[in-house]
Design a protein around this motif. Structure first.
Motif, mmCIF file in Angstrom:
data_model
loop_
_atom_site.group_PDB
_atom_site.id
_atom_site.type_symbol
_atom_site.label_atom_id
_atom_site.label_comp_id
_atom_site.label_asym_id
_atom_site.label_seq_id
_atom_site.Cartn_x
_atom_site.Cartn_y
_atom_site.Cartn_z
ATOM 1 N N THR A 1 0.828 -1.204 0.000
ATOM 2 C CA THR A 1 0.000 0.000 0.000
ATOM 3 C C THR A 1 0.861 1.253 0.000
ATOM 4 O O THR A 1 0.574 2.213 -0.721
ATOM 5 C CB THR A 1 -0.932 -0.001 1.225
ATOM 6 N N ASP A 2 1.925 1.251 0.794
ATOM 7 C CA ASP A 2 2.844 2.392 0.824
ATOM 8 C C ASP A 2 3.441 2.648 -0.560
ATOM 9 O O ASP A 2 3.590 3.802 -0.981
ATOM 10 C CB ASP A 2 3.975 2.144 1.822
ATOM 11 N N ALA A 3 3.789 1.573 -1.251
ATOM 12 C CA ALA A 3 4.384 1.712 -2.588
ATOM 13 C C ALA A 3 3.392 2.342 -3.565
ATOM 14 O O ALA A 3 3.764 3.205 -4.372
ATOM 15 C CB ALA A 3 4.837 0.345 -3.096
ATOM 16 N N VAL A 4 2.132 1.927 -3.480
ATOM 17 C CA VAL A 4 1.106 2.495 -4.366
ATOM 18 C C VAL A 4 0.924 3.977 -4.076
ATOM 19 O O VAL A 4 0.854 4.800 -4.998
ATOM 20 C CB VAL A 4 -0.223 1.743 -4.196
ATOM 21 N N ALA B 1 3.091 6.008 -2.828
ATOM 22 C CA ALA B 1 4.289 6.718 -3.282
ATOM 23 C C ALA B 1 4.237 6.963 -4.784
ATOM 24 O O ALA B 1 4.596 8.051 -5.262
ATOM 25 C CB ALA B 1 5.535 5.913 -2.916
ATOM 26 N N VAL B 2 3.781 5.980 -5.540
ATOM 27 C CA VAL B 2 3.651 6.131 -6.990
ATOM 28 C C VAL B 2 2.617 7.198 -7.326
ATOM 29 O O VAL B 2 2.829 8.034 -8.222
ATOM 30 C CB VAL B 2 3.281 4.784 -7.646
ATOM 31 N N ILE B 3 1.501 7.199 -6.614
ATOM 32 C CA ILE B 3 0.434 8.173 -6.865
ATOM 33 C C ILE B 3 0.934 9.593 -6.628
ATOM 34 O O ILE B 3 0.702 10.492 -7.444
ATOM 35 C CB ILE B 3 -0.786 7.867 -5.979
ATOM 36 N N ILE B 4 1.642 9.798 -5.525
ATOM 37 C CA ILE B 4 2.185 11.128 -5.234
ATOM 38 C C ILE B 4 3.210 11.532 -6.289
ATOM 39 O O ILE B 4 3.239 12.689 -6.742
ATOM 40 C CB ILE B 4 2.812 11.158 -3.830
ATOM 41 N N THR B 5 4.035 10.578 -6.715
ATOM 42 C CA THR B 5 5.037 10.866 -7.745
ATOM 43 C C THR B 5 4.376 11.294 -9.050
ATOM 44 O O THR B 5 4.813 12.261 -9.693
ATOM 45 C CB THR B 5 5.920 9.631 -7.988
ATOM 46 N N ILE B 6 3.326 10.604 -9.437
ATOM 47 C CA ILE B 6 2.619 10.955 -10.671
ATOM 48 C C ILE B 6 2.034 12.356 -10.566
ATOM 49 O O ILE B 6 2.120 13.153 -11.517
ATOM 50 C CB ILE B 6 1.506 9.929 -10.976
ATOM 51 N N MET B 7 1.456 12.681 -9.412
ATOM 52 C CA MET B 7 0.872 14.013 -9.240
ATOM 53 C C MET B 7 1.938 15.095 -9.312
ATOM 54 O O MET B 7 1.716 16.165 -9.890
ATOM 55 C CB MET B 7 0.125 14.097 -7.910
ATOM 56 N N VAL B 8 3.105 14.823 -8.731
ATOM 57 C CA VAL B 8 4.196 15.797 -8.783
ATOM 58 C C VAL B 8 4.670 15.996 -10.222
ATOM 59 O O VAL B 8 4.944 17.131 -10.656
ATOM 60 C CB VAL B 8 5.366 15.333 -7.888
ATOM 61 N N LEU B 9 4.756 14.911 -10.978
ATOM 62 C CA LEU B 9 5.211 15.009 -12.367
ATOM 63 C C LEU B 9 4.235 15.784 -13.246
ATOM 64 O O LEU B 9 4.616 16.280 -14.314
ATOM 65 C CB LEU B 9 5.429 13.600 -12.944
ATOM 66 N N GLU B 10 2.975 15.883 -12.797
ATOM 67 C CA GLU B 10 1.983 16.647 -13.546
ATOM 68 C C GLU B 10 2.148 18.147 -13.350
ATOM 69 O O GLU B 10 1.589 18.944 -14.110
ATOM 70 C CB GLU B 10 0.568 16.234 -13.121
ATOM 71 N N GLY C 1 -9.464 -2.928 -3.676
ATOM 72 C CA GLY C 1 -10.544 -2.061 -4.153
ATOM 73 C C GLY C 1 -10.339 -0.624 -3.740
ATOM 74 O O GLY C 1 -10.578 0.311 -4.529
ATOM 75 N N HIS C 2 -9.861 -0.437 -2.524
ATOM 76 C CA HIS C 2 -9.577 0.911 -2.038
ATOM 77 C C HIS C 2 -8.474 1.565 -2.862
ATOM 78 O O HIS C 2 -8.591 2.722 -3.294
ATOM 79 C CB HIS C 2 -9.171 0.816 -0.561
ATOM 80 N N LEU C 3 -7.398 0.810 -3.113
ATOM 81 C CA LEU C 3 -6.283 1.342 -3.896
ATOM 82 C C LEU C 3 -6.687 1.604 -5.346
ATOM 83 O O LEU C 3 -6.156 2.520 -5.990
ATOM 84 C CB LEU C 3 -5.096 0.378 -3.843
ATOM 85 N N PHE C 4 -7.603 0.792 -5.871
ATOM 86 C CA PHE C 4 -8.089 1.018 -7.235
ATOM 87 C C PHE C 4 -8.726 2.400 -7.343
ATOM 88 O O PHE C 4 -8.481 3.140 -8.312
ATOM 89 C CB PHE C 4 -9.117 -0.053 -7.601
ATOM 90 N N CYS C 5 -9.534 2.759 -6.350
ATOM 91 C CA CYS C 5 -10.162 4.084 -6.356
ATOM 92 C C CYS C 5 -9.115 5.186 -6.217
ATOM 93 O O CYS C 5 -9.155 6.189 -6.936
ATOM 94 C CB CYS C 5 -11.177 4.181 -5.218
ATOM 95 N N VAL C 6 -8.167 4.992 -5.297
ATOM 96 C CA VAL C 6 -7.131 6.001 -5.072
ATOM 97 C C VAL C 6 -6.272 6.213 -6.321
ATOM 98 O O VAL C 6 -5.790 7.314 -6.590
ATOM 99 C CB VAL C 6 -6.240 5.608 -3.877
ATOM 100 N N SER C 7 -6.098 5.164 -7.122
ATOM 101 C CA SER C 7 -5.232 5.255 -8.302
ATOM 102 C C SER C 7 -5.760 6.236 -9.350
ATOM 103 O O SER C 7 -5.008 6.675 -10.216
ATOM 104 C CB SER C 7 -5.059 3.868 -8.935
ATOM 105 N N PHE C 8 -7.045 6.595 -9.274
ATOM 106 C CA PHE C 8 -7.613 7.576 -10.207
ATOM 107 C C PHE C 8 -7.334 9.016 -9.774
ATOM 108 O O PHE C 8 -7.654 9.949 -10.506
ATOM 109 C CB PHE C 8 -9.127 7.383 -10.331
#
Length: 203
Positions: free
Chosen positions: A16-19, A21-30, A86-93
């Protein structure tokens, strides 16, 4: 052939921590710098700044609540693992919703989508939290009810935010921020556990 070792809370938390971290990284790259090297150019980026700050706060709140819930798990069940996915699936959007919100300058349809995403994410979190706390022997029934009331109230605010966003995008976005504020203090913390143990020792 040796049997596979059972799942552990640490493995669930690490994934979960890894997911997150990836989400925050993607947002920063935007994030993109202003076209003009001036304060006026920076202020023109207000939709990006506001969207990023709210989304980052959302991820931080989700992580903190998830972190404290992990202290109540011994061995994750299959149901719990699927609820977490399922929770992470929603967060990934969230990076997509954040980028759309920023580019549209908080237009109505992106705000509605953003609010619906928060409803879906918080709904999955509520199921995840309920599954953990109802099986936590050290979590008192009174604390369980209090945590669930608080979580469901915040979830209701996200639902209200969707309705308000249909009427007025700024009002809906404001309600999203209000609901996030209720989650700044995690529903389940080790403090509750220590308090329960002290009460048991005194009785």
């Amino acid at each position: 052939m040796s049997r596979m070792a059972p799942s552990t809370p640490s493995r669930l938390a690490a994934y979960t921590d890894a997911v997150f971290a990836v989400i925050i990284t993607i947002m920063v790259l935007e994030l993109r710098p202003p076209a003009e090297p001036t304060w006026a150019g920076f202020l023109d980026l207000w939709p990006t700044v506001v969207s990023y700050v709210v989304s980052y706060a959302f991820v931080a709140i989700i992580w903190m609540n998830h972190h404290y819930l992990m202290t109540y798990i011994t061995t994750p069940s299959l149901k719990l693992l699927w609820l977490n996915f399922g929770h992470l699936f929603c967060v990934s959007f969230l990076p997509f919703a954040t980028a759309w919100l920023a580019e549209s300058e908080l237009a109505q349809v992106p705000v509605i989508f953003y609010a619906v995403l928060f409803v879906a994410t918080d709904g999955m979190y509520n199921l995840f939290e309920a599954e953990i706390l109802k099986h936590a022997a050290e979590f008192s029934a009174e604390s369980y009810r209090a945590a669930r009331r608080r979580s469901l109230f915040a979830f209701l605010l996200f639902v209200v935010a969707v309705g308000l966003a249909i009427v007025d995008n700024w009002l809906g976005f404001g309600f999203i921020c209000l609901a996030l504020a209720l989650h700044l203090r995690p529903d389940a913390t080790p403090l509750r556990r220590r308090k329960r143990r002290r009460n048991d020792a005194d009785s």
